[in-house]
Motif scaffolding. Structure first.
Motif, mmCIF file in Angstrom:
data_model
loop_
_atom_site.group_PDB
_atom_site.id
_atom_site.type_symbol
_atom_site.label_atom_id
_atom_site.label_comp_id
_atom_site.label_asym_id
_atom_site.label_seq_id
_atom_site.Cartn_x
_atom_site.Cartn_y
_atom_site.Cartn_z
ATOM 1 N N ARG A 166 -14.258 7.815 -9.430
ATOM 2 C CA ARG A 166 -13.555 7.609 -8.228
ATOM 3 C C ARG A 166 -12.152 8.115 -8.829
ATOM 4 O O ARG A 166 -11.712 7.597 -9.606
ATOM 5 C CB ARG A 166 -13.433 6.479 -7.551
ATOM 6 C CG ARG A 166 -12.336 6.466 -6.452
ATOM 7 C CD ARG A 166 -12.185 4.964 -6.150
ATOM 8 N NE ARG A 166 -11.005 4.800 -4.960
ATOM 9 C CZ ARG A 166 -10.564 3.640 -4.489
ATOM 10 N NH1 ARG A 166 -11.148 2.635 -4.996
ATOM 11 N NH2 ARG A 166 -9.583 3.575 -3.587
ATOM 12 N N THR A 167 -11.389 9.085 -8.062
ATOM 13 C CA THR A 167 -10.141 9.514 -8.545
ATOM 14 C C THR A 167 -9.303 9.528 -7.489
ATOM 15 O O THR A 167 -9.371 9.839 -6.239
ATOM 16 C CB THR A 167 -10.233 10.923 -9.179
ATOM 17 O OG1 THR A 167 -10.838 11.688 -8.185
ATOM 18 C CG2 THR A 167 -10.731 11.015 -10.291
ATOM 19 N N VAL A 168 -7.960 8.763 -7.687
ATOM 20 C CA VAL A 168 -6.925 8.621 -6.776
ATOM 21 C C VAL A 168 -5.697 9.204 -7.168
ATOM 22 O O VAL A 168 -4.872 8.852 -8.257
ATOM 23 C CB VAL A 168 -6.721 7.005 -6.381
ATOM 24 C CG1 VAL A 168 -5.634 6.820 -5.502
ATOM 25 C CG2 VAL A 168 -8.060 6.490 -6.178
ATOM 26 N N ALA A 169 -5.193 10.577 -6.756
ATOM 27 C CA ALA A 169 -3.994 11.050 -7.121
ATOM 28 C C ALA A 169 -3.012 10.753 -6.117
ATOM 29 O O ALA A 169 -3.070 10.927 -4.844
ATOM 30 C CB ALA A 169 -4.412 12.819 -7.226
ATOM 31 N N VAL A 170 -1.768 10.356 -6.840
ATOM 32 C CA VAL A 170 -0.797 10.159 -6.099
ATOM 33 C C VAL A 170 0.779 10.629 -6.082
ATOM 34 O O VAL A 170 0.867 11.393 -7.179
ATOM 35 C CB VAL A 170 -0.320 8.494 -6.309
ATOM 36 C CG1 VAL A 170 0.167 8.443 -7.800
ATOM 37 C CG2 VAL A 170 0.744 7.731 -5.583
ATOM 38 N N ASP A 171 1.583 10.808 -4.962
ATOM 39 C CA ASP A 171 2.916 11.485 -5.138
ATOM 40 C C ASP A 171 3.762 10.163 -5.298
ATOM 41 O O ASP A 171 3.557 9.378 -4.645
ATOM 42 C CB ASP A 171 3.244 12.136 -3.586
ATOM 43 C CG ASP A 171 2.431 13.467 -3.438
ATOM 44 O OD1 ASP A 171 2.027 14.149 -4.392
ATOM 45 O OD2 ASP A 171 2.230 13.738 -2.227
ATOM 46 N N GLY A 172 4.229 10.411 -6.393
ATOM 47 C CA GLY A 172 5.354 9.261 -6.860
ATOM 48 C C GLY A 172 6.266 9.214 -5.894
ATOM 49 O O GLY A 172 6.484 10.075 -4.872
ATOM 50 N N ARG A 173 7.274 8.374 -5.867
ATOM 51 C CA ARG A 173 8.464 8.046 -4.988
ATOM 52 C C ARG A 173 9.449 9.319 -4.862
ATOM 53 O O ARG A 173 9.774 9.701 -5.925
ATOM 54 C CB ARG A 173 9.312 6.895 -5.388
ATOM 55 C CG ARG A 173 10.445 6.529 -4.506
ATOM 56 C CD ARG A 173 11.213 5.230 -5.408
ATOM 57 N NE ARG A 173 10.466 4.260 -5.351
ATOM 58 C CZ ARG A 173 9.963 3.334 -4.427
ATOM 59 N NH1 ARG A 173 10.631 3.453 -3.272
ATOM 60 N NH2 ARG A 173 9.293 2.336 -4.454
ATOM 61 N N GLY A 174 9.466 9.758 -3.768
ATOM 62 C CA GLY A 174 10.311 11.071 -3.674
ATOM 63 C C GLY A 174 9.702 12.460 -3.889
ATOM 64 O O GLY A 174 10.257 13.457 -3.710
ATOM 65 N N GLN A 175 8.601 12.421 -4.362
ATOM 66 C CA GLN A 175 7.530 13.502 -4.395
ATOM 67 C C GLN A 175 6.997 13.894 -3.282
ATOM 68 O O GLN A 175 5.999 13.198 -2.698
ATOM 69 C CB GLN A 175 6.682 13.383 -5.716
ATOM 70 C CG GLN A 175 7.091 13.518 -7.078
ATOM 71 C CD GLN A 175 5.910 13.328 -8.091
ATOM 72 O OE1 GLN A 175 5.072 12.757 -8.009
ATOM 73 N NE2 GLN A 175 6.178 14.299 -9.142
ATOM 74 N N TYR A 176 6.956 15.171 -2.742
ATOM 75 C CA TYR A 176 6.119 15.989 -1.663
ATOM 76 C C TYR A 176 6.057 14.707 -0.372
ATOM 77 O O TYR A 176 6.916 14.547 0.155
ATOM 78 C CB TYR A 176 4.823 16.205 -2.223
ATOM 79 C CG TYR A 176 4.122 17.067 -1.109
ATOM 80 C CD1 TYR A 176 4.447 17.830 -0.194
ATOM 81 C CD2 TYR A 176 2.344 17.037 -1.329
ATOM 82 C CE1 TYR A 176 3.896 18.597 0.660
ATOM 83 C CE2 TYR A 176 1.903 17.838 -0.324
ATOM 84 C CZ TYR A 176 2.555 18.600 0.420
ATOM 85 O OH TYR A 176 1.675 19.249 1.415
ATOM 86 N N GLU A 177 5.089 14.263 -0.460
ATOM 87 C CA GLU A 177 4.605 13.357 0.886
ATOM 88 C C GLU A 177 4.677 12.130 0.573
ATOM 89 O O GLU A 177 4.610 11.089 1.582
ATOM 90 C CB GLU A 177 3.082 13.553 1.340
ATOM 91 C CG GLU A 177 2.923 15.041 1.799
ATOM 92 C CD GLU A 177 1.275 15.365 2.261
ATOM 93 O OE1 GLU A 177 1.098 16.084 3.245
ATOM 94 O OE2 GLU A 177 0.391 14.733 1.431
#
Length: 308
Positions: free
Chosen positions: A68-79
């Motif tokens: 299982r893979t969970v990709a994240v936008d960091g704080r202030g990144q994109y969404e």
């Protein structure tokens, strides 16, 4: 900057705000493929000017291997939201705390994976966790750390000059104006990047305009001033994988080779790729990632190794 061909998640993935003790973070969460035995879960951190979509081509091959893979936008990144102008919110210790909060919200020991700037933030999170007294000796957030195209300290001098140009531009220009300048010279960290997908540049422009300027300024400064913390990381009992393309102007390969030796880490080079093998050659990149994860049977105890 990785240039994914689309910002649309894979069909089996779910995009949602991950609620944590430090706020909500936009994620793309891809389950293990049907009929495949689950082998673990991973948290994927993107690089400078990037986003969770940079890993879009890795989700399905890793799901087929049981991850299982969970990709994240960091704080202030994109969404993922963040302050527009407060650079202190994007100091590296704050971003490291965000990663630990994301791991806690997901609630299972994770393989931590960071691309470029994301690798240095991942390293900071591992070091912050290692300095924290655990609830129990075996309660750990991370099973391993993979550093993709992410070096031991500051980026190369030519890339520092490009990042400085970007930071100077952000101080006096709108995000749209800066995008036009990026297109004319090539983005920082876009080291001979992959061809743009059939969707053209508009989806990349859309992503760029969602970034917070303070985040870009603060993290750009981090890339240009990051100290060498390899010795600190080597003292943490955590399996490490140093992965890269076959060429890279951001951190030249000899630096990555030396870092792997200092870390006693697994070292993999993906042929025919540059700073973003996750986009250039996703299938062999995913294979190398899963091969490393397959070697890790259980979460390590959280502790620092004794000094030699």
């Amino acid at each position: 900057m990785s240039r994914p061909p689309t910002l649309t998640p894979p069909p089996a993935a779910r995009a949602y705000p991950l609620r944590t003790a430090r706020g909500d973070f936009a994620v793309v969460d891809h389950p293990v493929a049907p009929g495949v035995e689950p082998r673990g879960a991973a948290l994927l951190l993107p690089g400078f000017t990037g986003s969770k979509e940079d890993f879009r081509l890795l989700h399905e091959p890793l799901a087929a291997r049981g991850y299982r893979t969970v990709a994240v936008d960091g704080r202030g990144q994109y969404e993922s939201d963040g302050p527009q102008d407060d650079e202190s919110a994007y100091a590296q210790p704050e971003l490291a705390k965000d990663v630990l909060a994301q791991a806690a919200a997901l609630g299972t020991p994770l393989h931590l994976f960071g691309h470029s700037l994301g690798g240095q933030i991942a390293r900071a999170a591992v070091l912050l966790d290692a300095d924290t007294t655990p609830v129990s000796p075996t309660e750990v957030p991370f099973r391993s750390l993979t550093l993709l195209s992410s070096g031991p300290a500051q980026i190369s001098q030519p890339q520092q000059e490009r990042v400085k140009l970007l930071r100077d531009a952000l101080a006096v220009m709108s995000m749209a104006e800066v995008w036009d300048a990026i297109e004319s010279m090539g983005a920082p960290e876009d080291v001979g990047g992959p061809a743009v997908g059939t969707g053209g540049q508009e989806h990349l422009r859309h992503r760029w305009l969602r970034n917070k300027p303070a985040q870009l300024i603060a993290t750009g400064r981090q890339l240009c001033t990051e100290p060498d913390r390899v010795g600190e990381l080597a003292a943490v009992a955590l399996p490490v994988h140093v992965l890269s393309g076959a060429s890279d102007d951001t951190w030249p390969l000899p630096l990555l080779d030396e870092m792997a030796v200092r870390l006693h880490a697994r070292r993999t080079v993906v042929a025919d790729s540059d700073h973003s093998p996750n986009v250039d050659r996703p299938l062999p990149t995913a294979e190398a990632i899963a091969d490393f994860w397959d070697t890790i049977q259980a979460p390590p105890a959280r502790r620092k190794q004794p000094a030699p």
